[in-house]
Structure formats: structure tokens, C-alpha cells
Design a protein around this motif. Structure first.
Motif, PDB file in Angstrom:
ATOM      1  N   LEU A 156      71.404 157.918  97.516  1.00  0.00           N
ATOM      2  CA  LEU A 156      71.199 156.477  97.361  1.00  0.00           C
ATOM      3  C   LEU A 156      70.205 156.186  96.231  1.00  0.00           C
ATOM      4  N   MET A 157      69.162 157.013  96.113  1.00  0.00           N
ATOM      5  CA  MET A 157      68.230 156.855  94.994  1.00  0.00           C
ATOM      6  C   MET A 157      68.957 157.040  93.659  1.00  0.00           C
ATOM      7  N   ALA A 158      69.887 157.990  93.638  1.00  0.00           N
ATOM      8  CA  ALA A 158      70.654 158.223  92.412  1.00  0.00           C
ATOM      9  C   ALA A 158      71.516 157.014  92.061  1.00  0.00           C
ATOM     10  N   VAL A 159      72.108 156.386  93.089  1.00  0.00           N
ATOM     11  CA  VAL A 159      72.925 155.186  92.854  1.00  0.00           C
ATOM     12  C   VAL A 159      72.064 154.057  92.295  1.00  0.00           C
ATOM     13  N   ILE A 160      70.907 153.843  92.911  1.00  0.00           N
ATOM     14  CA  ILE A 160      70.003 152.788  92.436  1.00  0.00           C
ATOM     15  C   ILE A 160      69.594 153.044  90.991  1.00  0.00           C
ATOM     16  N   THR A 161      69.282 154.295  90.679  1.00  0.00           N
ATOM     17  CA  THR A 161      68.880 154.638  89.317  1.00  0.00           C
ATOM     18  C   THR A 161      70.032 154.428  88.347  1.00  0.00           C
ATOM     19  N   ALA A 162      71.225 154.837  88.738  1.00  0.00           N
ATOM     20  CA  ALA A 162      72.394 154.697  87.859  1.00  0.00           C
ATOM     21  C   ALA A 162      72.682 153.232  87.559  1.00  0.00           C
ATOM     22  N   ILE A 163      72.569 152.376  88.562  1.00  0.00           N
ATOM     23  CA  ILE A 163      72.810 150.947  88.341  1.00  0.00           C
ATOM     24  C   ILE A 163      71.798 150.389  87.350  1.00  0.00           C
ATOM     25  N   ASN A 164      70.559 150.864  87.412  1.00  0.00           N
ATOM     26  CA  ASN A 164      69.558 150.423  86.456  1.00  0.00           C
ATOM     27  C   ASN A 164      69.930 150.829  85.038  1.00  0.00           C
ATOM     28  N   PHE A 165      70.551 151.982  84.885  1.00  0.00           N
ATOM     29  CA  PHE A 165      70.998 152.419  83.567  1.00  0.00           C
ATOM     30  C   PHE A 165      72.099 151.508  83.036  1.00  0.00           C
ATOM     31  N   LEU A 166      72.980 151.054  83.920  1.00  0.00           N
ATOM     32  CA  LEU A 166      74.191 150.375  83.476  1.00  0.00           C
ATOM     33  C   LEU A 166      74.071 148.858  83.419  1.00  0.00           C
ATOM     34  N   SER A 167      73.239 148.259  84.272  1.00  0.00           N
ATOM     35  CA  SER A 167      73.339 146.807  84.414  1.00  0.00           C
ATOM     36  C   SER A 167      72.012 146.143  84.750  1.00  0.00           C
ATOM     37  N   ILE A 168      70.991 146.384  83.958  1.00  0.00           N
ATOM     38  CA  ILE A 168      69.694 145.788  84.237  1.00  0.00           C
ATOM     39  C   ILE A 168      69.735 144.268  84.117  1.00  0.00           C
ATOM     40  N   ARG A 169      70.372 143.761  83.081  1.00  0.00           N
ATOM     41  CA  ARG A 169      70.402 142.308  82.876  1.00  0.00           C
ATOM     42  C   ARG A 169      71.179 141.615  83.997  1.00  0.00           C
ATOM     43  N   LEU A 170      72.307 142.196  84.380  1.00  0.00           N
ATOM     44  CA  LEU A 170      73.081 141.623  85.478  1.00  0.00           C
ATOM     45  C   LEU A 170      72.269 141.638  86.766  1.00  0.00           C
ATOM     46  N   LEU A 171      71.521 142.712  86.962  1.00  0.00           N
ATOM     47  CA  LEU A 171      70.675 142.822  88.145  1.00  0.00           C
ATOM     48  C   LEU A 171      69.662 141.689  88.196  1.00  0.00           C
ATOM     49  N   ALA A 172      69.010 141.427  87.070  1.00  0.00           N
ATOM     50  CA  ALA A 172      67.995 140.379  87.041  1.00  0.00           C
ATOM     51  C   ALA A 172      68.599 139.012  87.324  1.00  0.00           C
ATOM     52  N   ARG A 173      69.820 138.764  86.808  1.00  0.00           N
ATOM     53  CA  ARG A 173      70.448 137.458  87.014  1.00  0.00           C
ATOM     54  C   ARG A 173      70.888 137.262  88.456  1.00  0.00           C
TER      55      ARG A 173
END
Length: 550
Positions: A156-173
Motif C-alpha cells: 500500500l505504501m508503494a501504491v501511495i508513492t507511485a500515485i505521487n509520481f504520476l498524479s500530484i496535481r490531480l491529487l491536490a485538486r
């Protein structure tokens, strides 16, 4: 908590290019409230009830007052210098490089340990499903990870980290939309529980309202998730430079968000206690059946025939912790990036990919987060470390506040805290009391983490892993090692330490903490940097263009 970086420039000049003052009171209070209502609500009521009995309601009130005192100090600082990461940067302005690096490390440590605790929350609530039963086991009254559980947590930590690599701006929105969900679900739970089942007799059941006395009430404040749940108030401060009316709105938003948070959490504690079926309450609160519930609110909802609410709560146990973990692992990488820009850690932490993501910082946060699962395999075991690290980070604000009041009395203050001359040392005492109440079992591990940080900082300087060699200003930070070691000794020798016959029994340990805090506070005031140097460093604050809003 929302983590963001904003463009700043010389706040002492009176104008702040790049910042648009468009955020009103509602935006400010919502930013803080969305941070305060996180995964802590999923377990806080259960942990506090087991630690203090129904008197946990008093624990929530004490925790709320403590956080409010710390927040009021931050309200003035945030209005004066609306800089990103201000909690870690204010000590740098007041005491120079050594203190700045130290509080920067405390800030990083706090941010890096939040993601693993959110993962633990997801796994613990996931015990509702039969295919997840092998991931945790009951040990010492807590749900701890098994070998397979640790593997899942790392995944799960790996998934969270991977999402940060791919979609930081989308995450913030999307985080703003998630805030509505995060606040709405606890309010829905309070309303439904209060109507469905409310046993007033539960308040005096088992071994009584206050079975463990003052020590139980105070321990619950730091170790059961109360302070952890109330963290996040500083987000209104972080947006101070974009506030339409900071003098009026920042203190209202900070105070309002905490008061609202306290009300929500106390009501959650009350309805959780009152809704417990008799079968869940044993002869003592500490050993009652509800302590074994992996998803306390959801499972109680099932027990009182609210299956639909339980379904919503199990969904929330993925959305809320997952969203918070995503934001915090992002924030930890930004803190390490900033420490590298200042020359405190190797330049490798400034490396970014094509999307501008500081990938070395992300991978480091991932590794440290996974390591946390070994000494802290349960939600409650890790919450104490995060609370102590957060409070230690916050402790720098009262010290900085006192320096700015003494050295820069005429600086522009959009909000001026009434009674600041006594509120500031009081806030420092409160921060240290919270560290005391965390207990030696937690604090010695925090001490080890602090030592690891200093090894990294020293190695970076000795082996020249960063071409920037910041000025340490050791004279201005001479109080810092005495403070860290002294607090460790007080905790060890206190009633919250491991000794059967403590040097400082209950109440006297708090007196010792208060006296020691005042000595450190006024020592730090005496050796702080001169006004000219402080003003010079403040005037040089310019965040590079690449550190744009996430």
C-alpha cells in the motif's frame, strides 16, 4: 492535512508579489478543518475510552485547550510571515542554521510517519473482510501486523508513492472535494448513533467514570490519538499570504477550526460510548470487548443494526486515510527538497523527474515509512511517535514568537496575540507536557530518530554531499541539545517513565517539566540572533519558481 508550497518574497517589505489575497474566512477555516478531521476519528474514541474510561471526554477537552494555546501562537507568526513550511522555518529565522536544520528534521520526521499510520488504519478496518484476517493479530490488546500484514502495508505504501509520481496535481485538486467527505461522515455518524442507541448508564459502567485517575486522563491525551486527531490547525497559517483579511480571519479560522474539531471529537466520544451494547463492556474499560474491534465505529454500527452506515464507514476507512497518506508523503518529499536547497542534506534530494516530482525524497519517505511498520506495527503504537514529533516541531513556534516580540517589536503583525508575553512561554510548557504524557516507551524511539537525523546532517557536512555550507549559528542554538536531552531525562525519571519508583511522581513531573521549560525558554531568548541578522534572513526569503503550488 493539506501540504502546499507557495511563492513568497520578502514579507518584511510590506508587499508580497505572487500572492493574491482572495481567500476568505470560510476558505481558511475549511482548510484547517479538513486537516483536523482525518483518520484519527476512526480510532480515537476507542483508544481514549480504553485508556481513560468515560473520563476520556475530559482528555479531549484538555487536548483541545493544549492545541488551541499552540495554535494562537502560530496565528500571529503566520500573519507576520506567510511562508510555506513556516512551522519549521520560524526557528531558522530566530536561531540560525543549527536550529533551522533541527526543526526541519522534526518536520520531515512528522510528515514521513503519517503515511504509514494511515496505511495501518486502512488495514485495521479491512479486518472486516475475511480475506484480510491474516494481516493482523491481537497482541497486548492491540491489533498488530503479522508478516503478511507487513507485506500488504509495504504494498500500500508503494501504491501511495507511485500515485505521487504520476498524479500530484490531480491529487491536490481532488483533495478539496475529499474534505467534504472527511468532515461529513463523522457528522453523519454522530447524528445516526445519537438517534439509534444512547445508553446513559454506560457512562458509569464497568469500573466507573474515571477508573484510572489523572494519569489515565493525561496519558490518553498523547497516546490514544487525541492530539494526533487535532493536528492540522496550521493550514490557515499556511494560507496567510493569500488571506483577504488576515488580521480578522486567520485567528478566527484557527480558533474556529479547533473549537469545531473539539466539539466533533467530543461528540464522537460520547456517542461511541453511549452506543456500546452491554456485551461490549466488561468489568474494566481497559479490557472490554470493544478494545478488540478492528473497525470500532463500523463494527458498533453493525452491532446496533446500522448495516448501511457500517458500509459507508468501511468505505471512509479507505478514502480518508488514503487521501491523507497521499498528501503527507508528498509533503515529506517537499520538506527534504527544501532542506537540500538550504544545504542541510545531500543534493540528491533536489533531483526531480520530468513532472517536477522530487523522486529521491519520495523514495526515501517510502523506505522510512516501511521501516516504521517494524517497531510500530499498530495504529496506537505509531500515533504516540507522531504526536511527540509533531509537538516537538510545534515547540519551535513559541520560542520564535518570543524572539520576534523581543527583537522585532515594530514588525507588522496583521494579528497580534493578546497577552503574548505570557502566552508564549505557556505554549512552550504545554508542548513539553504533551511530550511528557507520551511516555518513555514512545519518547525513547523519538530520541533515536532524532539522533539518526543528526547523523545525516553531520555526514552531509563532513563529506560535502551538498556544495552549500550553511552557517550554523551554534551560539544561538546552544540551548537545543540541553533541551532535547533534558526532556528525555525528565520523561525517564517521571511517572510516565519505566522506573518503579520515579524521581518525579505524578504532578511533580509536570512541575519539573514546567520549570525546565521556562529555563530553556528564557535561555533561548537571551542567545537568539540579533535583530539585524533576523531581518536580513527574512528579507531573503524567496521560494524558487519551480516550487509552485502543488
Amino acid at each position: 492535512m493539506h501540504v502546499m508550497a507557495i511563492s513568497e518574497k520578502a514579507p518584511g517589505a510590506g508587499t508580497k508579489p505572487g500572492l493574491r489575497r482572495e481567500i476568505g474566512f470560510v476558505g481558511l477555516i475549511w482548510a484547517s478543518e479538513g486537516s483536523i478531521i482525518g483518520s484519527g476519528w476512526l480510532f480515537g474514541a476507542q483508544g481514549a475510552l480504553a485508556a481513560a474510561g468515560p473520563a476520556a471526554i475530559i482528555s479531549w477537552a484538555i487536548g483541545g485547550v493544549a492545541i488551541l494555546i499552540l495554535a494562537l501562537v502560530h496565528a500571529e507568526l503566520g500573519g507576520m510571515y506567510p511562508v510555506s513550511g513556516g512551522t519549521a522555518r520560524f526557528p531558522h529565522y530566530a536561531y540560525g542554521g543549527a536550529a533551522g536544520a533541527s526543526f526541519g528534521w522534526f518536520s520531515w520526521l512528522q510528515a514521513a510517519t503519517v503515511a504509514p499510520i494511515e496505511v495501518l488504519a486502512m488495514i485495521t478496518y479491512g479486518q472486516h473482510y475475511s480475506w484480510a484476517h491474516g494481516w493482523e493479530k491481537i497482541k497486548g490488546g492491540q491489533h498488530v501486523l503479522t508478516g503478511s500484514g507487513i507485506a500488504v502495508a509495504v504494498g500500500l505504501m508503494a501504491v501511495i508513492t507511485a500515485i505521487n509520481f504520476l498524479s500530484i496535481r490531480l491529487l491536490a485538486r481532488t483533495n478539496s472535494a475529499a474534505t467534504w467527505w472527511k468532515v461529513g461522515i463523522p457528522l453523519l455518524t454522530i447524528f445516526v448513533f445519537a438517534i439509534a442507541q444512547f445508553h446513559t448508564g454506560n457512562f458509569t459502567a464497568a469500573d466507573g467514570f474515571n477508573p484510572y485517575g489523572a494519569k489515565g486522563i493525561l496519558s490518553a491525551v498523547s497516546t490514544s490519538g487525541i492530539i494526533f486527531a487535532l493536528l492540522g490547525f496550521e493550514q490557515a497559517d499556511q494560507l496567510a499570504g493569500e488571506s483577504a483579511n488576515p488580521k480578522r480571519d486567520i485567528p478566527r479560522a484557527v480558533i474556529g477550526s479547533i473549537i469545531l474539531g473539539i466539539i466533533i471529537y467530543i461528540l464522537l466520544q460520547v456517542v461511541f460510548l453511549a452506543a456500546l451494547p452491554a456485551s461490549q463492556i466488561g468489568h474494566t474499560w481497559a479490557n472490554s470487548a470493544f478494545t478488540a474491534l478492528s473497525g470500532p465505529f463500523a463494527q458498533v454500527a453493525t452491532l446496533i443494526s446500522l448495516g448501511w452506515l457500517a458500509t459507508v464507514l468501511y468505505l471512509d476507512a479507505v478514502i480518508s486515510p488514503g487521501g491523507t497518506g497521499l498528501i503527507y508523503i508528498t509533503g515529506s518529499s517537499r520538506v527534504s527538497y527544501g532542506l537540500s536547497r538550504n544545504g542541510y542534506v545531500p543534493t540528491a534530494f533536489e533531483r526531480t523527474n520530468k513532472r517536477g516530482v522530487p523522486w529521491v525524497g519520495l523514495l526515501t519517505a517510502f523506505v522510512i515509512g516501511c521501516i516504521c511498520f517494524l517497531p510500530f506495527p499498530s495504529w496506537r503504537s505509531l500515533v504516540g511517535l507522531i504526536t511527540s514529533a509533531s509537538v516537538l516541531m510545534y515547540a519551535g513556534a513559541p520560542l520564535s514568537f518570543g524572539v520576534f516580540r523581543n527583537r522585532l517589536p515594530d514588525a507588522h503583525r496583521p494579528y497580534r496575540l493578546p497577552g503574548g508575553s505570557w502566552m508564549s512561554p505557556l505554549a512552550f510548557i504545554v508542548a513539553n507536557l504533551l511530550i511528557l504524557w507520551s511516555g518513555w516507551t514512545t519518547d525513547w524511539k523519538l530520541g533515536v530518530a532524532i539522533l539518526i537525523g543528526y547523523v545525516i546532517l553531520v555526514a552531509n557536512r563532513v563529506f560535502k554531499m551538498n556544495p552549500i555550507t550553511p552557517q550554523l549559528d551554534l551560539r544561538a542554538a546552544q540551548w537545543l541539545p540541553v533541551y532535547l536531552v533534558g526532556m528525555g531525562l525528565i520523561v525517564y525519571l517521571s511517572d510516565f517513565g519505566p522506573l518503579k519508583h520515579p524521581w518525579f511522581p505524578l504532578w511533580w513531573d509536570m512541575v519539573a517539566t514546567g520549570v525546565f521549560s521556562l529555563i530553556i525558554y528564557y535561555w533561548a531568548m537571551a542567545v537568539a540572533l540579533p535583530a539585524e541578522q533576523i531581518q536580513y534572513m527574512i528579507d531573503q526569503v524567496v521560494v524558487p519558481e519551480e516550487e509552485e503550488v502543488l
